[in-house]
Scaffold this motif. Structure first.
Motif, PDB file in Angstrom:
ATOM      1  N   ASN A  18       0.671  -1.218   0.110  1.00 29.14           N
ATOM      2  CA  ASN A  18       0.057  -0.099  -0.103  1.00 29.14           C
ATOM      3  C   ASN A  18       0.639   1.264   0.077  1.00 29.14           C
ATOM      4  O   ASN A  18       0.695   2.108  -0.789  1.00 29.14           O
ATOM      5  CB  ASN A  18      -0.996  -0.021   1.247  1.00 29.14           C
ATOM      6  CG  ASN A  18      -1.982   0.799   1.156  1.00 29.14           C
ATOM      7  OD1 ASN A  18      -2.301   1.701   0.121  1.00 29.14           O
ATOM      8  ND2 ASN A  18      -2.780   1.121   2.257  1.00 29.14           N
ATOM      9  N   ASP A  19       1.927   1.441   0.889  1.00 29.78           N
ATOM     10  CA  ASP A  19       2.662   2.429   0.941  1.00 29.78           C
ATOM     11  C   ASP A  19       3.489   2.804  -0.413  1.00 29.78           C
ATOM     12  O   ASP A  19       3.631   3.931  -0.808  1.00 29.78           O
ATOM     13  CB  ASP A  19       4.092   2.208   1.966  1.00 29.78           C
ATOM     14  CG  ASP A  19       3.439   2.148   3.231  1.00 29.78           C
ATOM     15  OD1 ASP A  19       2.273   2.437   3.416  1.00 29.78           O
ATOM     16  OD2 ASP A  19       4.281   2.005   4.203  1.00 29.78           O
ATOM     17  N   LEU A  20       3.812   1.691  -1.117  1.00 27.69           N
ATOM     18  CA  LEU A  20       4.232   1.863  -2.440  1.00 27.69           C
ATOM     19  C   LEU A  20       3.239   2.400  -3.467  1.00 27.69           C
ATOM     20  O   LEU A  20       3.490   3.473  -4.193  1.00 27.69           O
ATOM     21  CB  LEU A  20       5.222   0.687  -3.110  1.00 27.69           C
ATOM     22  CG  LEU A  20       5.264   0.460  -4.645  1.00 27.69           C
ATOM     23  CD1 LEU A  20       6.075   1.448  -5.021  1.00 27.69           C
ATOM     24  CD2 LEU A  20       6.021  -0.902  -4.796  1.00 27.69           C
ATOM     25  N   LEU A  21       2.122   1.786  -3.485  1.00 28.56           N
ATOM     26  CA  LEU A  21       0.998   2.182  -4.390  1.00 28.56           C
ATOM     27  C   LEU A  21       0.543   3.671  -4.090  1.00 28.56           C
ATOM     28  O   LEU A  21       0.077   4.272  -5.231  1.00 28.56           O
ATOM     29  CB  LEU A  21       0.002   1.409  -4.341  1.00 28.56           C
ATOM     30  CG  LEU A  21       0.086  -0.321  -4.655  1.00 28.56           C
ATOM     31  CD1 LEU A  21      -0.823  -1.150  -4.599  1.00 28.56           C
ATOM     32  CD2 LEU A  21       0.533  -0.252  -6.198  1.00 28.56           C
ATOM     33  N   ASP A  22       0.635   4.125  -2.972  1.00 32.23           N
ATOM     34  CA  ASP A  22       0.253   5.582  -2.598  1.00 32.23           C
ATOM     35  C   ASP A  22       1.214   6.696  -3.401  1.00 32.23           C
ATOM     36  O   ASP A  22       0.616   7.776  -3.417  1.00 32.23           O
ATOM     37  CB  ASP A  22       0.367   5.663  -1.044  1.00 32.23           C
ATOM     38  CG  ASP A  22      -0.984   5.232  -0.180  1.00 32.23           C
ATOM     39  OD1 ASP A  22      -1.940   4.939  -1.024  1.00 32.23           O
ATOM     40  OD2 ASP A  22      -0.614   5.140   0.855  1.00 32.23           O
ATOM     41  N   VAL A  23       2.277   6.310  -3.747  1.00 33.58           N
ATOM     42  CA  VAL A  23       3.501   7.119  -4.255  1.00 33.58           C
ATOM     43  C   VAL A  23       3.345   6.834  -5.886  1.00 33.58           C
ATOM     44  O   VAL A  23       4.318   7.270  -6.381  1.00 33.58           O
ATOM     45  CB  VAL A  23       4.696   7.195  -3.771  1.00 33.58           C
ATOM     46  CG1 VAL A  23       4.492   8.001  -2.475  1.00 33.58           C
ATOM     47  CG2 VAL A  23       5.260   5.902  -3.510  1.00 33.58           C
ATOM     48  N   THR A  24       2.627   5.841  -6.245  1.00 30.47           N
ATOM     49  CA  THR A  24       2.563   5.406  -7.710  1.00 30.47           C
ATOM     50  C   THR A  24       1.486   6.104  -8.220  1.00 30.47           C
ATOM     51  O   THR A  24       0.128   6.082  -8.178  1.00 30.47           O
ATOM     52  CB  THR A  24       2.392   3.933  -7.752  1.00 30.47           C
ATOM     53  OG1 THR A  24       3.593   3.058  -7.000  1.00 30.47           O
ATOM     54  CG2 THR A  24       2.559   3.315  -9.070  1.00 30.47           C
ATOM     55  N   ASP A  25       1.749   6.738  -9.495  1.00 27.77           N
ATOM     56  CA  ASP A  25       0.774   7.505 -10.379  1.00 27.77           C
ATOM     57  C   ASP A  25       0.033   6.528 -11.348  1.00 27.77           C
ATOM     58  O   ASP A  25      -1.183   6.636 -11.697  1.00 27.77           O
ATOM     59  CB  ASP A  25       1.380   8.503 -11.271  1.00 27.77           C
ATOM     60  CG  ASP A  25       1.916   9.813 -10.277  1.00 27.77           C
ATOM     61  OD1 ASP A  25       1.097   9.979  -9.300  1.00 27.77           O
ATOM     62  OD2 ASP A  25       3.017  10.201 -10.329  1.00 27.77           O
ATOM     63  N   LEU A  26       0.844   5.393 -11.813  1.00 27.99           N
ATOM     64  CA  LEU A  26       0.204   4.467 -12.940  1.00 27.99           C
ATOM     65  C   LEU A  26       0.650   3.058 -12.740  1.00 27.99           C
ATOM     66  O   LEU A  26       1.844   2.904 -12.403  1.00 27.99           O
ATOM     67  CB  LEU A  26       0.666   4.911 -14.256  1.00 27.99           C
ATOM     68  CG  LEU A  26       0.428   4.211 -15.617  1.00 27.99           C
ATOM     69  CD1 LEU A  26      -1.230   4.101 -15.525  1.00 27.99           C
ATOM     70  CD2 LEU A  26       0.856   4.694 -16.745  1.00 27.99           C
ATOM     71  N   VAL A  27      -0.047   2.065 -12.814  1.00 29.42           N
ATOM     72  CA  VAL A  27       0.304   0.751 -12.691  1.00 29.42           C
ATOM     73  C   VAL A  27       0.237   0.068 -13.949  1.00 29.42           C
ATOM     74  O   VAL A  27      -0.955   0.129 -14.440  1.00 29.42           O
ATOM     75  CB  VAL A  27      -0.478  -0.002 -11.517  1.00 29.42           C
ATOM     76  CG1 VAL A  27      -0.183  -1.464 -11.551  1.00 29.42           C
ATOM     77  CG2 VAL A  27      -0.187   0.719 -10.183  1.00 29.42           C
ATOM     78  N   MET A  28       1.289  -0.415 -14.635  1.00 23.91           N
ATOM     79  CA  MET A  28       1.182  -1.102 -15.668  1.00 23.91           C
ATOM     80  C   MET A  28       1.089  -2.575 -15.296  1.00 23.91           C
ATOM     81  O   MET A  28       2.267  -3.064 -14.711  1.00 23.91           O
ATOM     82  CB  MET A  28       2.299  -0.909 -16.632  1.00 23.91           C
ATOM     83  CG  MET A  28       2.283   0.577 -17.183  1.00 23.91           C
ATOM     84  SD  MET A  28       3.235   0.487 -18.750  1.00 23.91           S
ATOM     85  CE  MET A  28       5.038   0.144 -18.218  1.00 23.91           C
ATOM     86  N   LEU A  29       0.006  -3.451 -15.470  1.00 23.82           N
ATOM     87  CA  LEU A  29      -0.114  -4.412 -14.802  1.00 23.82           C
ATOM     88  C   LEU A  29      -0.113  -5.842 -15.733  1.00 23.82           C
ATOM     89  O   LEU A  29      -1.016  -5.400 -16.878  1.00 23.82           O
ATOM     90  CB  LEU A  29      -1.556  -4.728 -14.198  1.00 23.82           C
ATOM     91  CG  LEU A  29      -1.858  -6.003 -13.360  1.00 23.82           C
ATOM     92  CD1 LEU A  29      -0.857  -6.064 -12.207  1.00 23.82           C
ATOM     93  CD2 LEU A  29      -3.211  -5.999 -12.911  1.00 23.82           C
ATOM     94  N   ASP A  30       0.735  -6.510 -15.835  1.00 25.65           N
ATOM     95  CA  ASP A  30       0.846  -7.656 -16.794  1.00 25.65           C
ATOM     96  C   ASP A  30       0.096  -8.741 -16.496  1.00 25.65           C
ATOM     97  O   ASP A  30       0.331  -9.592 -15.408  1.00 25.65           O
ATOM     98  CB  ASP A  30       2.539  -8.031 -16.810  1.00 25.65           C
ATOM     99  CG  ASP A  30       3.255  -6.962 -17.408  1.00 25.65           C
ATOM    100  OD1 ASP A  30       3.024  -6.190 -18.152  1.00 25.65           O
ATOM    101  OD2 ASP A  30       4.290  -6.711 -16.639  1.00 25.65           O
ATOM    102  N   LEU A  31      -1.075  -8.705 -17.146  1.00 25.23           N
ATOM    103  CA  LEU A  31      -1.859  -9.877 -16.988  1.00 25.23           C
ATOM    104  C   LEU A  31      -1.534 -11.302 -17.999  1.00 25.23           C
ATOM    105  O   LEU A  31      -1.776 -10.945 -19.218  1.00 25.23           O
ATOM    106  CB  LEU A  31      -3.330  -9.802 -17.389  1.00 25.23           C
ATOM    107  CG  LEU A  31      -4.233  -8.747 -16.436  1.00 25.23           C
ATOM    108  CD1 LEU A  31      -5.370  -8.562 -16.686  1.00 25.23           C
ATOM    109  CD2 LEU A  31      -4.162  -9.413 -14.838  1.00 25.23           C
ATOM    110  N   LYS A  32      -0.829 -12.285 -17.529  1.00 24.71           N
ATOM    111  CA  LYS A  32       0.000 -13.215 -18.325  1.00 24.71           C
ATOM    112  C   LYS A  32      -0.837 -13.951 -19.125  1.00 24.71           C
ATOM    113  O   LYS A  32      -0.796 -14.644 -20.187  1.00 24.71           O
ATOM    114  CB  LYS A  32       1.058 -13.866 -17.665  1.00 24.71           C
ATOM    115  CG  LYS A  32       1.579 -13.258 -16.690  1.00 24.71           C
ATOM    116  CD  LYS A  32       2.801 -12.511 -17.375  1.00 24.71           C
ATOM    117  CE  LYS A  32       3.920 -11.938 -16.387  1.00 24.71           C
ATOM    118  NZ  LYS A  32       4.929 -10.820 -17.346  1.00 24.71           N
ATOM    119  N   HIS A  33      -2.279 -14.404 -18.389  1.00 32.11           N
ATOM    120  CA  HIS A  33      -3.144 -15.392 -18.909  1.00 32.11           C
ATOM    121  C   HIS A  33      -4.505 -15.255 -17.962  1.00 32.11           C
ATOM    122  O   HIS A  33      -4.192 -15.569 -16.706  1.00 32.11           O
ATOM    123  CB  HIS A  33      -2.801 -16.806 -19.071  1.00 32.11           C
ATOM    124  CG  HIS A  33      -3.323 -17.601 -20.230  1.00 32.11           C
ATOM    125  ND1 HIS A  33      -4.448 -17.714 -20.215  1.00 32.11           N
ATOM    126  CD2 HIS A  33      -2.723 -18.076 -21.388  1.00 32.11           C
ATOM    127  CE1 HIS A  33      -4.777 -18.326 -21.462  1.00 32.11           C
ATOM    128  NE2 HIS A  33      -3.755 -18.691 -22.097  1.00 32.11           N
TER     129      HIS A  33
END
Length: 246
Positions: free
Chosen positions: A116-131
């Motif tokens: 959560n602490d990391l995501l609080d300072v993250t503007d954009l998440v590039m999420l790799d959905l593999k399958h």
């Protein structure tokens, strides 16, 4: 302050989020994707140890390019959330010093509440959905997709901005039902700004050979343009079906 295990740095990344970006590739990954073009990032304790200040000093000379292009800093991997504490410090510092846009490129194999602490300072998440199919995901990566889907749901519930990325390998990702289901799942998420299909390529095969690892996708071609177009079409169709239900 902790050091980070860094695999490599890239000064002018143009495919790792908006604008021109400084890209930090972290060392270590728990997934063993059959198509991985950087299997040398898997081992957790390899790579170069760098302090926060050392990484910041690498970014600073190029700030102008990142600012004027609407770019910023992307941390990729390996899997950056395995070093969440270091990445959080790095994102916090580039925001405080230079107000840079931050992007986290992750396979989602972690839990939202734990990072959560990391995501609080993250503007954009590039999420790799593999399958989207769990059995196929296990065969492809060695792990279930359960955590990734849960993290996607967490990001959606917490109104975080996401780009969904999906590497397309002929023979692995071409089932119509899988692509529709991927679209249906994405259709239930808030905050998805973009869906990117990344065509599989063979550029990393030499690294597998160097590491003495057998390459299971030997002889598999990159997808043709019409295969990628079809995948986009089916994902979009699945998304629309969900929208109708919701």
């Amino acid at each position: 302050m902790a050091n980070g295990h860094i695999h490599s740095l890239e000064t002018f990344g143009t495919v790792d989020g908006p604008g021109i970006r400084f890209v930090v590739f972290m060392q270590g990954c728990l997934l063993k994707c059959q198509y991985c073009h950087n299997p040398d990032t898997w081992a957790l304790n390899e790579g170069k140890q760098m302090s926060l200040e050392e990484v910041l000093a690498e970014i600073e000379p190029y700030l102008n390019y990142y600012r004027t292009s609407g770019g910023g800093l992307t941390v990729s991997g390996g899997e950056p959330t395995l070093q969440a504490h270091f990445v959080k410090q790095l994102f916090t510092e580039v925001k405080k010093r230079w107000n840079l846009h931050t992007t986290l490129d992750t396979n989602g194999y972690n839990e939202g509440d734990k990072i959560n602490d990391l995501l609080d300072v993250t503007d954009l998440v590039m999420l790799d959905l593999k399958h989207i199919d769990d059995e196929a995901h296990i065969k492809l990566t060695g792990k279930s997709n359960d955590r990734t889907l849960k993290l996607a749901r967490w990001l959606s519930d917490h109104n975080r901005k996401m780009w969904i990325r999906h590497v397309y390998v002929p023979g692995i990702h071409d089932r119509e039902e899988d692509l529709l289901n991927l679209g249906r799942f994405i259709g239930t998420l808030n905050g998805v700004e973009k869906i990117e299909i990344l065509p599989y390529h063979q550029m990393g095969i030499y690294k597998w050979e160097m590491l003495g690892k057998p390459y299971e996708l030997e002889g598999v071609p990159s997808p043709r343009e019409e295969e990628v177009d079809r995948a986009y079409r089916l994902i979009e169709e699945g998304r629309k079906q969900t929208a109708l239900v919701l």
